[in-house]
Design a protein around this motif. Structure first.
Motif, PDB file in Angstrom:
ATOM      1  N   LEU A   1       8.230   2.882  -8.368  1.00 50.98           N
ATOM      2  CA  LEU A   1       9.644   2.585  -8.493  1.00 50.98           C
ATOM      3  C   LEU A   1      10.305   1.266  -7.756  1.00 50.98           C
ATOM      4  O   LEU A   1      10.981   0.169  -8.184  1.00 50.98           O
ATOM      5  N   GLU A   2       9.891   1.190  -6.509  1.00 54.47           N
ATOM      6  CA  GLU A   2      10.113  -0.047  -5.664  1.00 54.47           C
ATOM      7  C   GLU A   2       9.345  -1.399  -5.972  1.00 54.47           C
ATOM      8  O   GLU A   2       9.990  -2.252  -6.056  1.00 54.47           O
ATOM      9  N   ALA A   3       8.138  -1.123  -6.548  1.00 53.93           N
ATOM     10  CA  ALA A   3       7.587  -2.444  -7.375  1.00 53.93           C
ATOM     11  C   ALA A   3       8.388  -2.959  -8.238  1.00 53.93           C
ATOM     12  O   ALA A   3       8.475  -4.084  -8.490  1.00 53.93           O
ATOM     13  N   LEU A   4       8.839  -1.978  -9.176  1.00 54.57           N
ATOM     14  CA  LEU A   4       9.886  -2.500 -10.208  1.00 54.57           C
ATOM     15  C   LEU A   4      11.028  -3.368  -9.826  1.00 54.57           C
ATOM     16  O   LEU A   4      11.550  -4.206 -10.203  1.00 54.57           O
ATOM     17  N   LEU A   5      11.545  -2.670  -8.852  1.00 52.01           N
ATOM     18  CA  LEU A   5      12.689  -3.320  -8.328  1.00 52.01           C
ATOM     19  C   LEU A   5      12.433  -4.821  -7.504  1.00 52.01           C
ATOM     20  O   LEU A   5      13.207  -5.783  -7.851  1.00 52.01           O
ATOM     21  N   ARG A   6      11.247  -4.804  -6.763  1.00 54.91           N
ATOM     22  CA  ARG A   6      10.944  -6.176  -6.317  1.00 54.91           C
ATOM     23  C   ARG A   6      10.732  -7.107  -7.528  1.00 54.91           C
ATOM     24  O   ARG A   6      11.150  -8.468  -7.510  1.00 54.91           O
ATOM     25  N   ILE A   7      10.054  -6.560  -8.495  1.00 55.90           N
ATOM     26  CA  ILE A   7       9.568  -7.584  -9.645  1.00 55.90           C
ATOM     27  C   ILE A   7      10.995  -8.030 -10.487  1.00 55.90           C
ATOM     28  O   ILE A   7      10.993  -8.854 -10.830  1.00 55.90           O
ATOM     29  N   ARG A   8      11.882  -6.938 -10.730  1.00 59.48           N
ATOM     30  CA  ARG A   8      13.083  -7.230 -11.453  1.00 59.48           C
ATOM     31  C   ARG A   8      14.030  -8.192 -10.859  1.00 59.48           C
ATOM     32  O   ARG A   8      14.505  -9.284 -11.365  1.00 59.48           O
ATOM     33  N   LYS A   9      13.736  -8.432  -9.282  1.00 60.43           N
ATOM     34  CA  LYS A   9      14.432  -9.521  -8.579  1.00 60.43           C
ATOM     35  C   LYS A   9      13.923 -10.863  -9.048  1.00 60.43           C
ATOM     36  O   LYS A   9      14.680 -12.045  -9.216  1.00 60.43           O
ATOM     37  N   LEU A  10      12.668 -11.079  -8.994  1.00 55.56           N
ATOM     38  CA  LEU A  10      12.275 -12.052  -9.641  1.00 55.56           C
ATOM     39  C   LEU A  10      12.321 -12.692 -11.049  1.00 55.56           C
ATOM     40  O   LEU A  10      12.841 -13.894 -11.475  1.00 55.56           O
TER      41      LEU A  10
ATOM     42  N   GLN B   1      10.607 -22.442  -5.116  1.00 56.28           N
ATOM     43  CA  GLN B   1       9.964 -22.718  -3.544  1.00 56.28           C
ATOM     44  C   GLN B   1      10.659 -22.350  -2.424  1.00 56.28           C
ATOM     45  O   GLN B   1      10.213 -21.713  -1.300  1.00 56.28           O
ATOM     46  N   GLN B   2      12.124 -22.638  -2.646  1.00 57.01           N
ATOM     47  CA  GLN B   2      13.008 -22.022  -1.472  1.00 57.01           C
ATOM     48  C   GLN B   2      13.485 -20.456  -1.115  1.00 57.01           C
ATOM     49  O   GLN B   2      13.280 -19.899  -0.442  1.00 57.01           O
ATOM     50  N   VAL B   3      13.327 -19.956  -2.639  1.00 57.48           N
ATOM     51  CA  VAL B   3      13.850 -18.531  -2.727  1.00 57.48           C
ATOM     52  C   VAL B   3      12.767 -17.577  -3.203  1.00 57.48           C
ATOM     53  O   VAL B   3      12.285 -16.559  -2.457  1.00 57.48           O
ATOM     54  N   ALA B   4      12.213 -17.770  -4.430  1.00 58.80           N
ATOM     55  CA  ALA B   4      11.219 -17.273  -4.951  1.00 58.80           C
ATOM     56  C   ALA B   4      10.164 -16.713  -4.229  1.00 58.80           C
ATOM     57  O   ALA B   4       9.395 -15.763  -4.490  1.00 58.80           O
ATOM     58  N   SER B   5       9.242 -17.870  -3.591  1.00 57.82           N
ATOM     59  CA  SER B   5       8.220 -17.841  -3.086  1.00 57.82           C
ATOM     60  C   SER B   5       8.259 -16.765  -1.815  1.00 57.82           C
ATOM     61  O   SER B   5       7.170 -16.037  -1.439  1.00 57.82           O
ATOM     62  N   LYS B   6       9.283 -16.631  -1.174  1.00 62.04           N
ATOM     63  CA  LYS B   6       9.478 -15.702  -0.053  1.00 62.04           C
ATOM     64  C   LYS B   6       9.361 -14.276  -0.636  1.00 62.04           C
ATOM     65  O   LYS B   6       8.848 -13.374  -0.028  1.00 62.04           O
ATOM     66  N   LEU B   7      10.272 -14.067  -1.897  1.00 58.68           N
ATOM     67  CA  LEU B   7      10.010 -12.729  -2.324  1.00 58.68           C
ATOM     68  C   LEU B   7       8.573 -12.449  -2.816  1.00 58.68           C
ATOM     69  O   LEU B   7       8.136 -11.186  -2.618  1.00 58.68           O
ATOM     70  N   VAL B   8       8.000 -13.269  -3.372  1.00 64.17           N
ATOM     71  CA  VAL B   8       6.560 -13.064  -3.885  1.00 64.17           C
ATOM     72  C   VAL B   8       5.692 -12.860  -2.660  1.00 64.17           C
ATOM     73  O   VAL B   8       4.823 -12.120  -2.834  1.00 64.17           O
ATOM     74  N   ASP B   9       5.699 -13.492  -1.536  1.00 57.34           N
ATOM     75  CA  ASP B   9       5.003 -13.651  -0.350  1.00 57.34           C
ATOM     76  C   ASP B   9       5.305 -11.862   0.033  1.00 57.34           C
ATOM     77  O   ASP B   9       4.323 -11.210   0.328  1.00 57.34           O
ATOM     78  N   SER B  10       6.345 -11.569   0.057  1.00 54.44           N
ATOM     79  CA  SER B  10       6.963 -10.023   0.513  1.00 54.44           C
ATOM     80  C   SER B  10       6.376  -9.148  -0.658  1.00 54.44           C
ATOM     81  O   SER B  10       5.851  -8.024   0.125  1.00 54.44           O
TER      82      SER B  10
ATOM     83  N   ARG C   1       1.024 -15.936  -8.576  1.00 55.06           N
ATOM     84  CA  ARG C   1       1.637 -16.987  -7.699  1.00 55.06           C
ATOM     85  C   ARG C   1       1.696 -18.547  -8.364  1.00 55.06           C
ATOM     86  O   ARG C   1       2.606 -19.266  -8.055  1.00 55.06           O
ATOM     87  N   ARG C   2       0.969 -18.700  -9.302  1.00 54.53           N
ATOM     88  CA  ARG C   2       0.882 -19.921  -9.578  1.00 54.53           C
ATOM     89  C   ARG C   2       1.985 -20.629 -10.417  1.00 54.53           C
ATOM     90  O   ARG C   2       2.311 -21.890 -10.390  1.00 54.53           O
ATOM     91  N   TYR C   3       3.102 -19.731 -11.005  1.00 52.67           N
ATOM     92  CA  TYR C   3       4.390 -20.276 -11.485  1.00 52.67           C
ATOM     93  C   TYR C   3       5.111 -20.935 -10.443  1.00 52.67           C
ATOM     94  O   TYR C   3       5.813 -21.767 -10.814  1.00 52.67           O
ATOM     95  N   LEU C   4       4.918 -20.529  -9.132  1.00 49.92           N
ATOM     96  CA  LEU C   4       5.714 -21.078  -8.196  1.00 49.92           C
ATOM     97  C   LEU C   4       5.392 -22.887  -8.051  1.00 49.92           C
ATOM     98  O   LEU C   4       6.123 -23.308  -7.207  1.00 49.92           O
ATOM     99  N   ALA C   5       4.319 -23.109  -8.603  1.00 46.82           N
ATOM    100  CA  ALA C   5       3.608 -24.732  -8.172  1.00 46.82           C
ATOM    101  C   ALA C   5       4.253 -25.695  -9.342  1.00 46.82           C
ATOM    102  O   ALA C   5       4.074 -26.524  -8.944  1.00 46.82           O
TER     103      ALA C   5
END
Length: 267
Positions: free
Chosen positions: A80-89, A109-118, A152-156
Motif C-alpha cells: 500500500l505504501e508503494a502504491l502511494l509513493r508511485i501515485r505521487k510520481l 530533476q528538481q522534484v521527481a528525482s528525489k522521490l524516485v531516489d527515496s 529511472r530513465r524517464y528522468l533523463a
C-alpha cells in the motif's frame, strides 16, 4: 513524438526477431520488461562496434501493477505504501503534462528525482525483509529493483513518458480483436493487416474518423505522386485535405487536381 503508430507483424516473438526489427537503432525504447528485449539493450542489434545500444525506458504502470496485485491479495502495508509513493510520481506527471519538454525535465530533476531516489532506497530495504519468503510482495519488490535503471530513465529526457500505456492502449484493439478474427490466413495477410491497423491507430491518435480517412485516401491515391505519399499519412491528412478540391473529392471517381508539395514536408 506522437506522430504515428506502427504495427509490424512477426511470426515469432524472440530476441532474434526483436534485434532484427531494431538493427542499428540508437535512442530510447520503452517497453515492458519482457526478456526478449534484453539482447537488444545489451547491444546485440548494433550495426557496428562504434554504434550505441538502445536505452531501455521502463514502465511505472507495470511496476505499480505488481504492487497493486500484492496489495489486493494480501493487504500488505508495504504494498500500500508503494502504491502511494508511485501515485505521487503520476500526480506530478499529470500536473506537468502540458509543459514543454525542457521545463518538464527541469522539474523532474528538481522534484521527481528525489522521490524516485527515496522510493528505491525504501523498496530495497523492504526487499531485504521479504526476499527469504515467497509471494506477490517479493515479486513486486524484485521487479522494481531489477528495473531500477530503466524506471529511472524517464528522468533523463523531458520527452519520455513515465509509462508505456499509450502503446498498450494502441495494441489493445488488436489483442481484443484476435478473439473474433481467429486467423489472418497467411503471413502476407497478417503483414497487410498490420499496415492497415497502423493507419487506423494513427487516425485515432490524430482524432480522425478511420473509415472516412481510408475512403478519401483510397480515392486520392491513384492520382498522388508516389514520392509524396507521406502527405497522405494521418498526421498530415487534415492539411493535405484542405488543399484538395472538396467538389472533386466528393465524387467517387474522376480527375483530381494535385496541389504542390508543401516545403515543410518536402524538406
Amino acid at each position: 513524438d506522437q506522430d504515428h503508430v506502427f504495427f509490424e507483424y512477426q511470426r515469432k516473438q524472440n530476441s532474434g526477431v526483436i534485434c532484427e526489427m531494431f538493427r542499428g537503432f540508437e535512442g530510447y525504447i520503452q517497453a515492458d520488461a519482457h526478456s526478449v528485449y534484453d539482447a537488444l539493450f545489451r547491444g546485440e542489434a548494433r550495426s557496428s562496434p562504434e554504434s550505441k545500444a538502445p536505452l531501455e525506458v521502463g514502465c511505472w504502470s507495470h511496476c505499480r501493477t505488481k504492487f497493486w496485485e500484492a496489495a489486493t491479495a494480501t493487504k500488505e502495508p508495504v504494498a500500500l505504501e508503494a502504491l502511494l509513493r508511485i501515485r505521487k510520481l503520476f500526480e506530478l506527471e499529470e500536473k506537468w503534462q502540458k509543459l514543454p519538454p525542457v521545463r518538464r525535465l527541469e522539474l523532474r530533476q528538481q522534484v521527481a528525482s528525489k522521490l524516485v531516489d527515496s522510493f528505491f532506497e525504501w523498496v530495497m530495504a523492504r526487499h531485504e525483509d521479504v526476499k527469504s519468503t515467497r509471494g506477490l510482495l517479493r515479486t513486486a519488490c524484485g521487479y522494481a529493483i531489477r528495473q531500477k535503471d530503466a524506471l529511472r530513465r524517464y528522468l533523463a529526457d523531458g520527452r519520455l513518458k513515465i509509462t508505456n500505456n499509450h502503446s498498450e492502449r494502441a495494441l489493445r484493439a488488436i489483442a481484443v480483436g484476435r478473439k473474433a478474427w481467429l486467423f489472418c490466413g497467411s503471413d502476407d495477410h497478417a503483414t497487410s493487416a498490420a499496415n492497415l491497423l497502423s493507419l487506423v491507430a494513427s487516425c485515432k491518435l490524430h482524432q480522425l474518423d478511420p473509415e472516412a480517412y481510408l475512403a478519401e485516401v483510397i480515392r486520392v491515391m491513384p492520382y498522388w505522386p508516389r514520392e509524396r505519399y507521406i502527405e497522405l499519412a494521418p498526421k498530415y491528412w487534415r492539411n493535405t485535405r484542405a488543399r484538395l478540391s472538396s467538389t472533386q473529392l466528393a465524387h467517387e471517381f474522376g480527375p483530381l487536381d494535385i496541389p504542390a508539395a508543401e516545403q515543410a514536408i518536402r524538406s
